[in-house]
Write a protein that holds these residues in place. Structure first.
Motif, PDB file in Angstrom:
ATOM      1  N   THR A 159      -5.319 -13.531 -17.648  1.00  0.00           N
ATOM      2  CA  THR A 159      -5.652 -13.466 -16.226  1.00  0.00           C
ATOM      3  C   THR A 159      -6.830 -12.518 -16.067  1.00  0.00           C
ATOM      4  O   THR A 159      -7.300 -11.920 -17.031  1.00  0.00           O
ATOM      5  N   ALA A 160      -7.303 -12.344 -14.846  1.00  0.00           N
ATOM      6  CA  ALA A 160      -8.413 -11.419 -14.605  1.00  0.00           C
ATOM      7  C   ALA A 160      -8.026  -9.985 -14.931  1.00  0.00           C
ATOM      8  O   ALA A 160      -8.840  -9.205 -15.434  1.00  0.00           O
ATOM      9  N   TRP A 161      -6.784  -9.629 -14.674  1.00  0.00           N
ATOM     10  CA  TRP A 161      -6.331  -8.254 -14.869  1.00  0.00           C
ATOM     11  C   TRP A 161      -6.059  -8.005 -16.349  1.00  0.00           C
ATOM     12  O   TRP A 161      -5.275  -8.732 -16.978  1.00  0.00           O
ATOM     13  N   SER A 162      -6.686  -6.973 -16.895  1.00  0.00           N
ATOM     14  CA  SER A 162      -6.610  -6.747 -18.339  1.00  0.00           C
ATOM     15  C   SER A 162      -5.704  -5.596 -18.755  1.00  0.00           C
ATOM     16  O   SER A 162      -5.395  -5.466 -19.940  1.00  0.00           O
ATOM     17  N   ASN A 163      -5.252  -4.775 -17.814  1.00  0.00           N
ATOM     18  CA  ASN A 163      -4.534  -3.546 -18.180  1.00  0.00           C
ATOM     19  C   ASN A 163      -3.042  -3.794 -18.383  1.00  0.00           C
ATOM     20  O   ASN A 163      -2.195  -3.122 -17.799  1.00  0.00           O
ATOM     21  N   ARG A 164      -2.728  -4.743 -19.244  1.00  0.00           N
ATOM     22  CA  ARG A 164      -1.332  -5.112 -19.469  1.00  0.00           C
ATOM     23  C   ARG A 164      -0.547  -4.056 -20.227  1.00  0.00           C
ATOM     24  O   ARG A 164       0.688  -4.123 -20.277  1.00  0.00           O
ATOM     25  N   ASP A 165      -1.226  -3.101 -20.829  1.00  0.00           N
ATOM     26  CA  ASP A 165      -0.528  -2.045 -21.567  1.00  0.00           C
ATOM     27  C   ASP A 165      -0.354  -0.784 -20.736  1.00  0.00           C
ATOM     28  O   ASP A 165       0.107   0.238 -21.254  1.00  0.00           O
ATOM     29  N   ALA A 166      -0.713  -0.830 -19.465  1.00  0.00           N
ATOM     30  CA  ALA A 166      -0.462   0.325 -18.590  1.00  0.00           C
ATOM     31  C   ALA A 166       1.038   0.504 -18.387  1.00  0.00           C
ATOM     32  O   ALA A 166       1.814  -0.458 -18.439  1.00  0.00           O
ATOM     33  N   THR A 219     -15.026  -1.140 -15.607  1.00  0.00           N
ATOM     34  CA  THR A 219     -13.994  -0.513 -16.426  1.00  0.00           C
ATOM     35  C   THR A 219     -12.616  -1.055 -16.086  1.00  0.00           C
ATOM     36  O   THR A 219     -11.766  -1.248 -16.971  1.00  0.00           O
ATOM     37  N   THR A 220     -12.385  -1.346 -14.823  1.00  0.00           N
ATOM     38  CA  THR A 220     -11.095  -1.868 -14.392  1.00  0.00           C
ATOM     39  C   THR A 220     -10.793  -3.226 -15.019  1.00  0.00           C
ATOM     40  O   THR A 220      -9.673  -3.482 -15.459  1.00  0.00           O
ATOM     41  N   TYR A 221     -11.787  -4.113 -15.070  1.00  0.00           N
ATOM     42  CA  TYR A 221     -11.554  -5.456 -15.611  1.00  0.00           C
ATOM     43  C   TYR A 221     -11.782  -5.539 -17.117  1.00  0.00           C
ATOM     44  O   TYR A 221     -11.411  -6.541 -17.747  1.00  0.00           O
ATOM     45  N   GLY A 222     -12.394  -4.524 -17.702  1.00  0.00           N
ATOM     46  CA  GLY A 222     -12.533  -4.454 -19.143  1.00  0.00           C
ATOM     47  C   GLY A 222     -13.236  -5.655 -19.734  1.00  0.00           C
ATOM     48  O   GLY A 222     -14.275  -6.115 -19.233  1.00  0.00           O
ATOM     49  N   GLU A 226     -17.138  -9.889 -17.885  1.00  0.00           N
ATOM     50  CA  GLU A 226     -18.224 -10.853 -18.011  1.00  0.00           C
ATOM     51  C   GLU A 226     -17.745 -12.267 -17.687  1.00  0.00           C
ATOM     52  O   GLU A 226     -18.489 -13.052 -17.084  1.00  0.00           O
ATOM     53  N   ARG A 227     -16.524 -12.594 -18.048  1.00  0.00           N
ATOM     54  CA  ARG A 227     -15.977 -13.910 -17.708  1.00  0.00           C
ATOM     55  C   ARG A 227     -15.879 -14.078 -16.193  1.00  0.00           C
ATOM     56  O   ARG A 227     -16.154 -15.156 -15.640  1.00  0.00           O
ATOM     57  N   LEU A 228     -15.499 -13.000 -15.493  1.00  0.00           N
ATOM     58  CA  LEU A 228     -15.451 -13.049 -14.038  1.00  0.00           C
ATOM     59  C   LEU A 228     -16.853 -13.159 -13.442  1.00  0.00           C
ATOM     60  O   LEU A 228     -17.052 -13.836 -12.415  1.00  0.00           O
ATOM     61  N   GLN A 229     -17.827 -12.524 -14.066  1.00  0.00           N
ATOM     62  CA  GLN A 229     -19.218 -12.678 -13.622  1.00  0.00           C
ATOM     63  C   GLN A 229     -19.675 -14.133 -13.746  1.00  0.00           C
ATOM     64  O   GLN A 229     -20.411 -14.636 -12.887  1.00  0.00           O
ATOM     65  N   GLU A 230     -19.271 -14.809 -14.801  1.00  0.00           N
ATOM     66  CA  GLU A 230     -19.631 -16.220 -14.984  1.00  0.00           C
ATOM     67  C   GLU A 230     -19.022 -17.082 -13.880  1.00  0.00           C
ATOM     68  O   GLU A 230     -19.680 -17.993 -13.346  1.00  0.00           O
ATOM     69  N   ILE A 231     -17.775 -16.798 -13.516  1.00  0.00           N
ATOM     70  CA  ILE A 231     -17.128 -17.540 -12.429  1.00  0.00           C
ATOM     71  C   ILE A 231     -17.835 -17.259 -11.108  1.00  0.00           C
ATOM     72  O   ILE A 231     -18.065 -18.179 -10.293  1.00  0.00           O
TER      73      ILE A 231
END
Length: 253
Positions: A159-166, A219-222, A226-231
């Protein structure tokens, strides 16, 4: 399920170090039917007893989805670490929990908040939490919201959110209805965040961010940024939707 078992446990603020150290060990291993966020606050007026109005407290806000008859066992570890100053936990409709403090935060108040994702609550971080625990107004405070259970199961790039280890999403908020207190609540929240930020993961839940700039969003999206920038380049190449924690379209070439 029509109801949950929910409500707060408050300890005197002098119990912060012991209770926060307990919480950092207990929470990651808690059953998934127990949700408990840690808080620092000042006890407001109603509906709390008059004898604790204005007390600076730390505590836990509970939401338990299991058998109500088992709640004493759920709460026992918290009782063992320190004697609560106040506790009121019982069955209620989930919407009642969600709206419990609505009257404390009417529209139009002054707000300033900052957040961070947190993996470990270090002793050094706990020292900083204690240093800033004297909140400036009854509406100000700090919450550590657990990131656990189902949130940990997807991979960071699913998903867009990358901080799954928080382990937690922290928010520090200065709030008051008086515009004259704007600087006081802002300075407190900024100072608190600056002191605890070095002990964080770097990014934050975007709804807990102010105007903090592109680098903070990135930093939040880690690695997903760049994938979100492409979208964004595909669907909004002119960056029309930019009044937010903005992701700029990926530049061509």
């Amino acid at each position: 399920m029509d109801t949950v078992v929910a409500g707060p446990t408050f300890w005197p603020i002098d119990e912060l170090e012991d209770t926060m150290r307990w919480y950092r060990e207990w929470l990651p291993n808690a059953p998934e039917d127990v949700y408990a966020f840690y808080l620092i606050a000042e006890v407001p007026g109603e509906p709390f007893p008059e004898e604790i109005h204005g007390e600076k407290v730390c505590g836990v806000m509970w939401c338990y989805l299991g058998d109500p008859d088992d709640i004493d066992g759920v709460l026992r570890p918290a009782h063992d670490v320190a004697e609560p100053l106040f506790e009121h936990v019982g069955e209620m409709p989930y919407p009642a929990l969600q709206s419990m403090f609505d009257d404390l935060y009417p529209p139009g108040d002054q707000w300033y908040w900052k957040g961070d994702f947190v993996h470990d609550l270090t002793d050094e971080a706990i020292d900083e939490h204690r240093r800033f625990a004297e909140v400036p107004t009854p509406q100000s405070g700090m919450h550590l919201y657990p990131v656990n259970g189902a949130a940990h199961r997807p991979e960071p790039d699913e998903t867009a959110w990358s901080n799954r280890d928080a382990t937690w999403s922290m928010v520090i908020f200065g709030v008051d209805g008086d515009p004259a207190k704007k600087d006081e609540i802002t300075d407190w929240a900024r100072g608190y965040w600056e002191a605890t930020h070095p002990h964080s993961m770097g990014g934050a839940y975007v709804n807990f961010m102010m105007e903090e700039g592109k680098d903070r969003v990135q930093t939040t999206y880690g690695d997903n940024y760049e994938r979100l920038q492409e979208i964004k380049a595909k669907y909004d190449p002119e960056n029309f939707f930019h009044v937010n924690q903005n992701i700029e379209p990926l530049a061509e070439g």
